[in-house]
Scaffold this motif. Structure first.
Motif, PDB file in Angstrom:
ATOM      1  N   ARG A   1      25.214  26.500  38.696  1.00 33.19           N
ATOM      2  CA  ARG A   1      24.705  26.072  40.163  1.00 33.19           C
ATOM      3  C   ARG A   1      23.255  25.894  40.380  1.00 33.19           C
ATOM      4  NH1 ARG A   1      28.866  29.903  43.451  1.00 33.19           N
ATOM      5  NH2 ARG A   1      30.694  29.420  42.506  1.00 33.19           N
ATOM      6  N   GLY A   2      23.026  25.149  41.061  1.00 35.50           N
ATOM      7  CA  GLY A   2      21.684  24.713  41.554  1.00 35.50           C
ATOM      8  C   GLY A   2      21.240  23.344  40.790  1.00 35.50           C
ATOM      9  N   ILE A   3      19.858  23.330  40.977  1.00 37.07           N
ATOM     10  CA  ILE A   3      19.428  22.198  40.367  1.00 37.07           C
ATOM     11  C   ILE A   3      19.393  22.029  38.835  1.00 37.07           C
ATOM     12  CG2 ILE A   3      16.849  22.940  40.200  1.00 37.07           C
ATOM     13  CD1 ILE A   3      15.950  20.271  41.181  1.00 37.07           C
ATOM     14  N   VAL A   4      19.175  23.229  38.173  1.00 38.47           N
ATOM     15  CA  VAL A   4      19.500  23.163  36.722  1.00 38.47           C
ATOM     16  C   VAL A   4      20.831  22.641  36.253  1.00 38.47           C
ATOM     17  CG1 VAL A   4      19.086  24.681  34.670  1.00 38.47           C
ATOM     18  CG2 VAL A   4      17.532  25.019  36.483  1.00 38.47           C
ATOM     19  N   GLY A   5      21.709  23.243  37.134  1.00 41.95           N
ATOM     20  CA  GLY A   5      23.078  22.695  36.621  1.00 41.95           C
ATOM     21  C   GLY A   5      23.160  21.258  36.736  1.00 41.95           C
ATOM     22  N   PHE A   6      22.648  20.638  37.988  1.00 37.35           N
ATOM     23  CA  PHE A   6      22.845  19.168  38.379  1.00 37.35           C
ATOM     24  C   PHE A   6      22.378  18.431  37.106  1.00 37.35           C
ATOM     25  CE2 PHE A   6      20.892  15.480  40.026  1.00 37.35           C
ATOM     26  CZ  PHE A   6      21.995  15.083  40.528  1.00 37.35           C
ATOM     27  N   PHE A   7      21.092  18.788  36.805  1.00 41.22           N
ATOM     28  CA  PHE A   7      20.291  17.768  35.573  1.00 41.22           C
ATOM     29  C   PHE A   7      21.033  18.108  34.432  1.00 41.22           C
ATOM     30  CE2 PHE A   7      16.828  17.851  38.779  1.00 41.22           C
ATOM     31  CZ  PHE A   7      16.608  16.422  38.757  1.00 41.22           C
TER      32      PHE A   7
ATOM     33  N   ARG B   1      24.385  18.386  33.790  1.00 38.51           N
ATOM     34  CA  ARG B   1      25.340  17.674  33.859  1.00 38.51           C
ATOM     35  C   ARG B   1      25.129  16.236  33.672  1.00 38.51           C
ATOM     36  NH1 ARG B   1      26.944  21.247  37.830  1.00 38.51           N
ATOM     37  NH2 ARG B   1      26.141  19.970  39.525  1.00 38.51           N
ATOM     38  N   ILE B   2      23.909  15.798  34.129  1.00 35.97           N
ATOM     39  CA  ILE B   2      23.408  14.348  33.997  1.00 35.97           C
ATOM     40  C   ILE B   2      22.931  13.955  32.709  1.00 35.97           C
ATOM     41  CG2 ILE B   2      21.592  12.637  34.658  1.00 35.97           C
ATOM     42  CD1 ILE B   2      21.869  13.829  37.368  1.00 35.97           C
ATOM     43  N   ILE B   3      22.190  15.016  31.940  1.00 30.35           N
ATOM     44  CA  ILE B   3      21.828  14.826  30.594  1.00 30.35           C
ATOM     45  C   ILE B   3      22.918  14.859  29.735  1.00 30.35           C
ATOM     46  CG2 ILE B   3      20.494  15.825  28.635  1.00 30.35           C
ATOM     47  CD1 ILE B   3      18.491  16.694  30.888  1.00 30.35           C
ATOM     48  N   GLY B   4      23.992  15.560  29.871  1.00 29.87           N
ATOM     49  CA  GLY B   4      25.049  15.681  29.029  1.00 29.87           C
ATOM     50  C   GLY B   4      25.709  14.291  29.234  1.00 29.87           C
ATOM     51  N   TRP B   5      26.017  13.824  30.284  1.00 31.75           N
ATOM     52  CA  TRP B   5      26.708  12.673  30.418  1.00 31.75           C
ATOM     53  C   TRP B   5      26.128  11.400  29.952  1.00 31.75           C
ATOM     54  CZ3 TRP B   5      25.630   8.070  32.902  1.00 31.75           C
ATOM     55  CH2 TRP B   5      26.728   6.858  32.925  1.00 31.75           C
ATOM     56  N   ILE B   6      24.765  11.515  30.050  1.00 36.50           N
ATOM     57  CA  ILE B   6      23.986  10.298  29.213  1.00 36.50           C
ATOM     58  C   ILE B   6      23.886  10.466  27.789  1.00 36.50           C
ATOM     59  CG2 ILE B   6      21.868   9.350  28.961  1.00 36.50           C
ATOM     60  CD1 ILE B   6      20.979  10.422  31.980  1.00 36.50           C
ATOM     61  N   LEU B   7      23.974  11.742  27.097  1.00 39.46           N
ATOM     62  CA  LEU B   7      23.867  11.794  25.897  1.00 39.46           C
ATOM     63  C   LEU B   7      25.450  11.231  25.350  1.00 39.46           C
ATOM     64  CD1 LEU B   7      22.423  15.252  25.282  1.00 39.46           C
ATOM     65  CD2 LEU B   7      21.326  12.723  24.681  1.00 39.46           C
ATOM     66  N   ARG B   8      26.256  11.898  26.023  1.00 42.76           N
ATOM     67  CA  ARG B   8      27.710  11.066  25.736  1.00 42.76           C
ATOM     68  C   ARG B   8      27.823   9.724  25.667  1.00 42.76           C
ATOM     69  NH1 ARG B   8      29.001  16.126  28.622  1.00 42.76           N
ATOM     70  NH2 ARG B   8      29.706  14.702  30.307  1.00 42.76           N
ATOM     71  N   PHE B   9      27.370   9.081  26.863  1.00 47.13           N
ATOM     72  CA  PHE B   9      27.406   7.798  27.078  1.00 47.13           C
ATOM     73  C   PHE B   9      26.776   7.072  25.679  1.00 47.13           C
ATOM     74  CE2 PHE B   9      25.424   3.941  28.289  1.00 47.13           C
ATOM     75  CZ  PHE B   9      26.340   2.954  28.604  1.00 47.13           C
ATOM     76  N   PHE B  10      25.596   7.492  25.337  1.00 46.99           N
ATOM     77  CA  PHE B  10      24.929   6.556  24.256  1.00 46.99           C
ATOM     78  C   PHE B  10      25.390   7.147  22.735  1.00 46.99           C
ATOM     79  CE2 PHE B  10      21.560   6.246  27.457  1.00 46.99           C
ATOM     80  CZ  PHE B  10      21.089   4.898  27.191  1.00 46.99           C
ATOM     81  N   VAL B  11      26.139   8.058  22.743  1.00 46.41           N
ATOM     82  CA  VAL B  11      26.824   8.277  21.331  1.00 46.41           C
ATOM     83  C   VAL B  11      27.847   7.450  21.561  1.00 46.41           C
ATOM     84  CG1 VAL B  11      28.323   9.988  20.164  1.00 46.41           C
ATOM     85  CG2 VAL B  11      26.045  10.717  21.343  1.00 46.41           C
ATOM     86  N   ARG B  12      28.659   7.261  22.421  1.00 47.79           N
ATOM     87  CA  ARG B  12      29.804   6.391  22.255  1.00 47.79           C
ATOM     88  C   ARG B  12      29.398   4.883  22.345  1.00 47.79           C
ATOM     89  NH1 ARG B  12      31.887   9.983  26.296  1.00 47.79           N
ATOM     90  NH2 ARG B  12      31.045   8.458  28.170  1.00 47.79           N
ATOM     91  N   LEU B  13      28.141   4.593  23.218  1.00 47.69           N
ATOM     92  CA  LEU B  13      27.748   3.100  22.837  1.00 47.69           C
ATOM     93  C   LEU B  13      27.044   2.851  21.552  1.00 47.69           C
ATOM     94  CD1 LEU B  13      26.724   0.404  24.369  1.00 47.69           C
ATOM     95  CD2 LEU B  13      24.716   1.761  24.838  1.00 47.69           C
ATOM     96  N   PHE B  14      26.456   3.782  21.036  1.00 42.11           N
ATOM     97  CA  PHE B  14      25.999   3.482  19.696  1.00 42.11           C
ATOM     98  C   PHE B  14      26.994   3.289  18.698  1.00 42.11           C
ATOM     99  CE2 PHE B  14      21.733   5.449  20.941  1.00 42.11           C
ATOM    100  CZ  PHE B  14      21.152   4.222  21.417  1.00 42.11           C
ATOM    101  N   MET B  15      28.152   4.243  18.627  1.00 41.53           N
ATOM    102  CA  MET B  15      29.243   3.939  17.840  1.00 41.53           C
ATOM    103  C   MET B  15      29.802   2.703  17.874  1.00 41.53           C
ATOM    104  SD  MET B  15      31.061   7.839  17.965  1.00 41.53           S
ATOM    105  CE  MET B  15      32.419   7.376  17.063  1.00 41.53           C
ATOM    106  N   ARG B  16      30.265   2.332  18.997  1.00 44.83           N
ATOM    107  CA  ARG B  16      30.849   1.035  19.423  1.00 44.83           C
ATOM    108  C   ARG B  16      29.719  -0.027  18.952  1.00 44.83           C
ATOM    109  NH1 ARG B  16      33.021   2.490  25.486  1.00 44.83           N
ATOM    110  NH2 ARG B  16      34.628   3.944  24.615  1.00 44.83           N
TER     111      ARG B  16
END
Length: 723
Positions: A45-51, A53-68
């Protein structure tokens, strides 16, 4: 009353032994672990948890993007590789990558002395060449050749590191290219030469060798396609056939024959190492250019072969102790000017632009060629001041016009440079005078006829008065024609030229082979017109052979390699008669006096007769000596390319000495033969009236039958002061 069942549960005896705690602990532990996992999975909870979650989503996005993207890129690259695969030629077609054919020139004895075009010795394979050559190429150019798939990431990374450490760009200098990539570049990535698209073949080759990032990418794709299409040995075979290896040789077979006069299958370790070492810089490392540098590079290649297990320590030491040397045939390196002239004199489609392999038999005599080169070096080393930029040219030929030796400048072992013997047009000076006297003798005059050498002027329309002077600026009075020629007097030459007719002098000169335009002024007799040394020497050959025209030639026979059928024969030799034989032989007698007691005494030979003529132009910008023995004619010119006047040099000086040194060497071992000359009848002593000139002998009856000749004879008598 007490309840016995309720009390029974509290009996002390039942509690004497405590219950085991382990099962209960085990039962509670999963609950505790579950609680910890639940707590870990719970979002922060709080601001640490928010960021987070965002960083994790970005990493997962780019991993999938680079793979494709990687999958898409791999598919695109596969498509390009597949297309390149379909365009690759057969191995045999890919092996000969020359844009032109080769030309091999043979001397008069059938020995090869020069090569032109793209020399090619035939197709070889990785299995047919010497294993030492094959191993040397792999050890030097790509030691992981048999282990990679066409490109070497390790090699590229190493090359980038070296380039950056040496202060260059990452792609400048070392390229990290594999043999497959180098072969792809030799194939120009499948782009064939089209004259309509490229201004020149050189521009096409330059574009093929470009090293941009885009070209590197295409090269890698083409290399991958080659790895799919060909086996490793087939790729190496193409490379061994297409690579330029210096000395005009394309491919291992041509290089082996060019440098060592042997097939590529018979190369020793040191010879194979020398050829492999040329691949990095074939022009500068070629043994024909710098043998010591080539041997030093070969020693490095031998060390690499040893380190990679291709040679034992003992073999390496033996090879390095006995470095490869050029064959005797390859060491010749003579006749560069001559070879260039022959190539220019033949048809382009069989010489400079040939697509076939051509053999040309020539008239060159390598013994005479060496004699000419040695004579030039000797005179310039001993009698020309150090630092002088003066140039020279020498031509030696037989009386039929067959050129036996040629030097077009002070530097002798060169090719593809300006040839002063054939390309320079210079004023001929007094070397032209024999054609004036040839015309007079043809009209019936005797060498003993006289002419007045005294101040003389003429009015030239459009130019005013012209007064020729002798080189010494003094006058001899009454002189015979033979003495006038021997002393190279100018006034008598002009008088005779004008008396016999300037047009006739021009005609005789042209008929003897001087093709350059001749001036139509009285200065014609003094060599004011320009001509090449080859033209002048050929014209003098016409005098030696008895008065017939000569076309100088060097090409005897042209044929395709492997075919004995002659495609082209000689285009020169003796032509039509210009003057009568007795007139030519009397002229030779007159020219012999030039050497024995005239201006050409420095050309005198100790053991045989010689005849010739000196020539020095206005302000000494050109100096000539052209002469002959019974066997050979030789012409020498000396001057500056920029027309700077020579200092203290006349035709009877250094040119005559070069001629002398040349002919001494040319005639070494040859028996002395007399010149084919005829001494004229001695002058008749007749009574003459006071103040009259000595009487000229009457023209021979057989040549005084037409009105033109009679009129010209009368004009000569008027000028000579005779009745």
């Amino acid at each position: 009353m007490t309840d016995s069942r309720r009390g029974k549960g509290r009996l002390v005896a039942d509690r004497r032994y405590p219950k085991k705690a382990q099962p209960k602990a085990k039962a509670r532990k999963p609950a505790q672990t579950k609680r910890r996992r639940t707590a870990a999975k719970a979002p922060r909870r709080g601001i640490v948890g928010f960021f987070s979650r965002i960083i994790g989503w970005i990493l997962r996005f780019f991993v999938r993007l680079f793979m494709r993207a990687g999958i898409v890129a791999a598919l695109i690259i596969a498509a390009f590789v597949g297309y390149a695969y379909t365009t690759l030629p057969d191995v045999s077609t890919a092996s000969d990558g020359r844009a032109r054919g080769s030309v091999q020139l043979l001397d008069r004895d059938g020995v090869a002395f020069a090569w032109r075009g793209d020399q090619f010795g035939g197709i070889v394979t990785a299995d047919s060449v010497s294993p030492h050559l094959k191993n040397a190429v792999v050890a030097t150019e790509d030691k992981r050749f048999y282990r990679h798939f066409g490109i070497s990431p390790r090699g590229i990374a190493s090359a980038v590191r070296i380039n950056l450490s040496e202060g260059r760009g990452p792609l400048s200098g070392h390229g990290g290219s594999t043999i497959t990539q180098q072969t792809a570049k030799l194939l120009c990535l499948g782009v064939e030469y089209d004259p309509s698209e490229w201004e020149s073949e050189a521009e096409y080759v330059s574009d093929c060798r470009r090293g941009s990032l885009y070209r590197k990418g295409k090269e890698a794709i083409y290399a991958l396609a080659m790895e799919l299409k060909y086996s490793k040995d087939e790729i190496l075979s193409i490379y061994l056939n297409r690579a330029y290896m210096g000395g005009g040789a394309y491919g291992a077979a041509a290089a082996s024959e060019r440098f060592f006069s042997k097939p590529a299958s018979a190369l020793t370790p040191q010879e194979g190492a020398m050829i492999a070492g040329l691949l990095t810089a074939p022009s500068s490392l070629a043994p024909t250019s710098n043998l010591e540098r080539s041997q030093a590079r070969a020693a490095t290649v031998l060390r690499l072969m040893n380190e990679q297990g291709y040679l034992t320590d003992e073999q390496t030491r033996a090879a390095q102790a006995n470095p490869a040397t050029l064959s005797q045939q390859a060491q010749t390196q003579t006749g560069g000017y001559f070879a260039d002239w022959v190539m220019q004199s033949g048809p382009d489609f069989f010489t400079r632009d040939t697509t076939e392999d051509v053999i040309i038999e020539t008239t060159l005599d390598q013994r005479i060629q060496s004699a000419v080169e040695e004579a030039v070096k000797t005179v310039f080393a001993t009698k020309v001041r150090e630092g002088s930029k003066a140039q020279t040219a020498v031509v030696v030929m037989s009386a039929d016009g067959a050129v036996r030796g040629m030097v077009g400048g002070r530097k002798t072992n060169v090719a593809g440079v300006f040839n002063r013997a054939t390309q320079a047009k210079r004023q001929t000076g007094s070397a032209f005078k024999p054609f004036v006297y040839a015309t007079a003798l043809e009209l019936g005059y005797s060498p003993y006829d006289t002419v007045q050498d005294s101040p003389f002027c003429m009015n030239i329309p459009g130019s005013g008065q012209w007064c020729p002077e002798n080189y010494t600026r003094d006058y001899k009075g009454t002189v015979t024609l033979v003495d006038a020629l021997a002393a190279s007097l100018n006034v008598p030459a002009v008088k005779i030229s004008e008396s016999v007719g300037r047009d006739l002098v021009r005609k005789v000169s042209v008929d003897f082979g001087i093709d350059s335009p001749l001036t139509d002024t009285p200065a014609l007799a003094l060599g004011a017109s320009e001509a090449s040394l080859l033209e002048m020497t050929g014209a003098f050959a016409g005098i030696l052979n008895g008065g017939s025209s000569v076309t100088p030639y060097g090409l005897k026979e042209l044929r395709l390699k492997g075919d004995d059928t002659q495609i082209m024969g000689t285009g020169g030799g003796i032509g039509e008669r210009v003057i009568q034989e007795d007139a030519a032989r009397q002229l030779i007698w007159m020219m012999e006096k030039v050497v024995t007691n005239g201006t050409g005494t420095r050309a005198r030979l100790p053991d045989r007769q010689a005849a010739g003529k000196t020539g020095t132009t206005q302000a000494a910008r050109d100096a000539w000596f052209i002469g002959f023995t019974a066997d050979y004619v030789a012409g020498v010119w000396m001057g500056y390319d920029d027309n700077t006047p020579l200092t203290g040099v006349t035709g009877g000086g250094l040119p005559a000495e070069i001629w002398h040194e040349t002919m001494l060497r040319v005639h070494q071992g040859l028996p002395a033969q007399p010149l084919p000359m005829i001494a004229p009848d001695p002058p008749r002593q007749v009574a003459q009236p006071e103040r009259a000139q000595p009487q000229r002998q009457q023209p021979r009856p057989q040549r005084t039958g037409n009105a033109l000749e009679n009129a010209l004879n009368q004009l000569l008598r008027d000028i000579l002061g005779q009745n």
